[in-house]
Design a protein around this motif. Structure first.
Motif, PDB file in Angstrom:
ATOM      1  N   VAL A  11      39.409  37.651  37.804  1.00 21.19           N
ATOM      2  CA  VAL A  11      38.903  36.276  37.804  1.00 21.19           C
ATOM      3  C   VAL A  11      37.380  36.319  37.820  1.00 21.19           C
ATOM      4  N   LEU A  12      36.774  35.611  36.875  1.00 24.08           N
ATOM      5  CA  LEU A  12      35.315  35.594  36.746  1.00 24.08           C
ATOM      6  C   LEU A  12      34.689  34.298  37.230  1.00 24.08           C
ATOM      7  N   LYS A  13      35.405  33.191  37.074  1.00 22.71           N
ATOM      8  CA  LYS A  13      34.828  31.889  37.402  1.00 22.71           C
ATOM      9  C   LYS A  13      35.955  30.908  37.679  1.00 22.71           C
ATOM     10  N   VAL A  14      35.776  30.073  38.673  1.00 30.06           N
ATOM     11  CA  VAL A  14      36.748  29.031  39.007  1.00 30.06           C
ATOM     12  C   VAL A  14      36.008  27.705  39.141  1.00 30.06           C
ATOM     13  N   LYS A  15      36.438  26.727  38.389  1.00 27.96           N
ATOM     14  CA  LYS A  15      35.882  25.376  38.504  1.00 27.96           C
ATOM     15  C   LYS A  15      36.928  24.494  39.171  1.00 27.96           C
ATOM     16  N   ASN A  16      36.692  24.195  40.437  1.00 24.94           N
ATOM     17  CA  ASN A  16      37.656  23.464  41.240  1.00 24.94           C
ATOM     18  C   ASN A  16      37.369  21.966  41.170  1.00 24.94           C
ATOM     19  N   ARG A  17      38.004  21.295  40.235  1.00 21.72           N
ATOM     20  CA  ARG A  17      37.878  19.835  40.153  1.00 21.72           C
ATOM     21  C   ARG A  17      38.813  19.134  41.134  1.00 21.72           C
ATOM     22  N   MET A  18      39.638  19.882  41.843  1.00 21.45           N
ATOM     23  CA  MET A  18      40.506  19.315  42.866  1.00 21.45           C
ATOM     24  C   MET A  18      39.831  19.304  44.239  1.00 21.45           C
ATOM     25  N   SER A  19      38.547  19.514  44.245  1.00 15.43           N
ATOM     26  CA  SER A  19      37.803  19.480  45.489  1.00 15.43           C
ATOM     27  C   SER A  19      37.343  18.062  45.803  1.00 15.43           C
ATOM     28  N   LYS A  20      37.258  17.744  47.087  1.00 22.02           N
ATOM     29  CA  LYS A  20      36.770  16.425  47.498  1.00 22.02           C
ATOM     30  C   LYS A  20      35.281  16.270  47.209  1.00 22.02           C
ATOM     31  N   ASP A  21      34.584  17.373  47.042  1.00 27.05           N
ATOM     32  CA  ASP A  21      33.146  17.322  46.749  1.00 27.05           C
ATOM     33  C   ASP A  21      32.855  17.143  45.266  1.00 27.05           C
ATOM     34  N   TYR A  22      33.867  17.258  44.419  1.00 29.16           N
ATOM     35  CA  TYR A  22      33.640  17.165  42.974  1.00 29.16           C
ATOM     36  C   TYR A  22      33.500  15.708  42.552  1.00 29.16           C
ATOM     37  N   ASP A  23      32.506  15.426  41.725  1.00 30.00           N
ATOM     38  CA  ASP A  23      32.268  14.088  41.194  1.00 30.00           C
ATOM     39  C   ASP A  23      33.032  13.952  39.878  1.00 30.00           C
ATOM     40  N   SER A  24      34.105  13.183  39.893  1.00 37.98           N
ATOM     41  CA  SER A  24      34.981  13.074  38.722  1.00 37.98           C
ATOM     42  C   SER A  24      34.404  12.182  37.629  1.00 37.98           C
ATOM     43  N   VAL A  25      33.210  11.652  37.840  1.00 40.89           N
ATOM     44  CA  VAL A  25      32.588  10.855  36.782  1.00 40.89           C
ATOM     45  C   VAL A  25      32.364  11.703  35.540  1.00 40.89           C
ATOM     46  N   TRP A  26      32.037  12.986  35.731  1.00 41.89           N
ATOM     47  CA  TRP A  26      31.751  13.870  34.592  1.00 41.89           C
ATOM     48  C   TRP A  26      33.004  14.181  33.795  1.00 41.89           C
ATOM     49  N   SER A  27      34.175  14.134  34.414  1.00 41.58           N
ATOM     50  CA  SER A  27      35.434  14.394  33.705  1.00 41.58           C
ATOM     51  C   SER A  27      36.249  13.120  33.516  1.00 41.58           C
ATOM     52  N   HIS A  28      35.608  11.947  33.762  1.00 37.38           N
ATOM     53  CA  HIS A  28      36.241  10.635  33.570  1.00 37.38           C
ATOM     54  C   HIS A  28      37.520  10.497  34.396  1.00 37.38           C
ATOM     55  N   GLY A  29      37.453  10.985  35.627  1.00 36.88           N
ATOM     56  CA  GLY A  29      38.566  10.853  36.554  1.00 36.88           C
ATOM     57  C   GLY A  29      39.554  12.000  36.536  1.00 36.88           C
ATOM     58  N   TYR A  30      39.568  12.765  35.470  1.00 36.71           N
ATOM     59  CA  TYR A  30      40.555  13.848  35.342  1.00 36.71           C
ATOM     60  C   TYR A  30      40.182  15.019  36.250  1.00 36.71           C
ATOM     61  N   ARG A  31      41.193  15.667  36.830  1.00 31.69           N
ATOM     62  CA  ARG A  31      40.969  16.784  37.749  1.00 31.69           C
ATOM     63  C   ARG A  31      41.976  17.897  37.499  1.00 31.69           C
ATOM     64  N   ASP A  32      41.497  19.118  37.626  1.00 27.35           N
ATOM     65  CA  ASP A  32      42.344  20.300  37.569  1.00 27.35           C
ATOM     66  C   ASP A  32      41.555  21.474  38.149  1.00 27.35           C
ATOM     67  N   VAL A  33      42.137  22.651  38.096  1.00 33.03           N
ATOM     68  CA  VAL A  33      41.450  23.881  38.495  1.00 33.03           C
ATOM     69  C   VAL A  33      41.387  24.771  37.260  1.00 33.03           C
ATOM     70  N   ALA A  34      40.179  25.014  36.749  1.00 28.31           N
ATOM     71  CA  ALA A  34      39.994  25.826  35.545  1.00 28.31           C
ATOM     72  C   ALA A  34      39.547  27.222  35.963  1.00 28.31           C
ATOM     73  N   VAL A  35      40.307  28.213  35.534  1.00 31.44           N
ATOM     74  CA  VAL A  35      40.042  29.602  35.895  1.00 31.44           C
ATOM     75  C   VAL A  35      39.700  30.383  34.630  1.00 31.44           C
ATOM     76  N   ASN A  36      38.538  31.018  34.623  1.00 33.35           N
ATOM     77  CA  ASN A  36      38.179  31.937  33.540  1.00 33.35           C
ATOM     78  C   ASN A  36      38.475  33.361  33.998  1.00 33.35           C
ATOM     79  N   LEU A  37      39.212  34.085  33.188  1.00 31.94           N
ATOM     80  CA  LEU A  37      39.666  35.406  33.602  1.00 31.94           C
ATOM     81  C   LEU A  37      39.699  36.374  32.429  1.00 31.94           C
TER      82      LEU A  37
END
Length: 443
Positions: free
Chosen positions: A370-396
């Motif tokens: 695993v090289l990078k994890v973008k946790n959009r399921m975090s309470k600290d994430y601002d979903s405005v950038w993803s228009h409300g959509y959330r997931d966990v994106a893992v680059n591996l």
């Protein structure tokens, strides 16, 4: 002195000024309201009248010092008018000429050799009106696109509100955050596609079927990595000659063709790894109905028990070449190596604890790095950038015997871990609205 005919003097000094003064506020108001068609026709009417004005003033012998600029200005104005119907590709050229002449005309207007007519003011107003029209139309179009996404954002926000309002889900979110932190990877690092070089280039095979003139053509290709990869793909679509890396850094992939060749090899292994991860974490996949119209979520364990379900699972495809080229040019400054989501797949989970199990399985798999994890399921994430959509994106990366055999163990793929609530709200119409917004924002 003005030696023009009276009718030409009246038109150039009265009608032209009147049309420019009237159309300028009309263009600005319509641009602010998003009336694109009215703006375009008013702008071309302004160009038509300004072109007649510039051409008429060029025939005034008293303004011999500025006749050349007037004729060039008139030609640019007429070109703008004709580009609407006949020469659309000449529109940008005409604008460059017009905007280049405007400051020259304004400078000449303060010299004693100028005829001191208000033509320079018309040119300046014409150019300023066009710039303001483009800016206002873009602002209005982007706002309209964001408004189109408002409904989708509200749906996703409701799903997230239901999750965070549940105490069990809140504790699961904290557990997910801790599991991601145990991976010890950054979410902001810039990843780049690389390749293995062992002594000589192992991915390079001599182009036995390529003629000498083809090889000489390749040697004279432009220095742009994106342009070179496109030319190579057109020249030898099925040849390994297009796999050559032409960049200064021998390990960084500079060829879009090479990225796709690696992605095709990795995709099969990525799907196989995804199936194993889904088995360990109760993962779900979308499965087409027998009629092929609707789709539903089934677990991989259930799909293994029923071969008819396994054959109908919808596995993600590679990112299209068109979209990859758009992303390279718009977002990555023609750097092909920054494309890290050509090979991709996703798993859907019933709850957040299953996503945490998948993260743990990723961490414990010796063949996955695993090289990078973008946790959009975090309470600290601002979903405005993803228009409300959330997931966990893992680059591996998949570092197995198969990838090492084909020298693609450094290829970066993307795995999306999606909560069922968000996955079921995704629609084709919503994706089309997102594509429109993405194109407007040049992303």
């Amino acid at each position: 002195w003005d030696f023009r005919p009276r009718w030409l003097w009246i038109f150039t000094d009265v009608v032209d000024d009147l049309v420019v003064v009237i159309t300028a506020p009309v263009i600005l108001v319509c641009a602010a309201m998003g009336k694109t068609r009215i703006c375009v026709y008013a702008f071309f009417m302004q160009a038509f009248v300004t072109g007649i004005d510039a051409t008429g003033r060029a025939f005034n012998p008293a303004s011999a010092t500025t006749q050349f600029f007037r004729l060039l200005n008139g030609a640019a104005d007429w070109n703008i008018c004709l580009s609407l119907f006949i020469f659309p590709r000449m529109f940008i050229v005409a604008l460059f000429i017009l905007f280049g002449l405007t400051p020259l005309e304004c400078l000449l207007s303060i010299t004693p050799f100028h005829d001191h007519c208000p033509s320079s003011l018309n040119m300046a107003l014409f150019s300023a009106t066009f710039c303001a029209m483009v800016i206002l139309l873009r602002i209005w179009t982007v706002r309209k696109a964001r408004f189109m996404m408002k409904q989708d954002r509200e749906i996703y926000d409701q799903v997230w509100h239901d999750l965070v309002s549940n105490e069990t889900s809140l504790s699961e979110l904290n557990g997910l955050k801790e599991a991601i932190a145990s991976l010890r990877v950054s979410s902001s690092v810039t990843l780049r596609q690389q390749r293995i070089l062992a002594g000589h280039d192992p991915t390079y095979c001599a182009p036995s079927r390529a003629s000498s003139w083809q090889r000489s053509f390749v040697d004279r290709l432009p220095t742009s990595p994106l342009a070179r990869s496109i030319f190579l793909g057109l020249l030898n679509e099925n040849e390994s000659y297009a796999q050559m890396d032409w960049g200064k850094d021998a390990k960084v992939v500079r060829s879009l063709d090479l990225v796709y060749r690696q992605a095709r090899l990795v995709q099969f292994l990525l799907v196989h790894k995804t199936q194993n991860l889904a088995m360990l974490s109760n993962g779900l996949f979308f499965c087409r109905s027998e009629e092929g119209m609707d789709s539903s979520l089934v677990s991989w364990a259930e799909a293994l028990a029923r071969p008819e379900l396994r054959s109908r699972i919808q596995w993600p495809k590679l990112k299209t070449v068109d979209r990859a080229a758009e992303k390279v040019v718009r977002s990555y400054g023609n750097d092909v190596s920054k494309l890290t989501d050509i090979s991709r797949t996703s798993i859907v989970f019933e709850n957040i604890s299953d996503i945490t199990r998948c993260i743990v399985a990723l961490r414990d798999d010796p063949q996955l790095k695993v090289l990078k994890v973008k946790n959009r399921m975090s309470k600290d994430y601002d979903s405005v950038w993803s228009h409300g959509y959330r997931d966990v994106a893992v680059n591996l990366q998949i570092r197995s015997a198969e990838t090492m055999k084909f020298r693609c163990e450094l290829h970066i793929a993307e795995l999306q871990l999606i909560h069922r609530g968000f996955a079921e709200k995704k629609t084709d119409s919503g994706h089309q609205r997102y594509v429109v917004l993405r194109n407007l924002l040049s992303e």
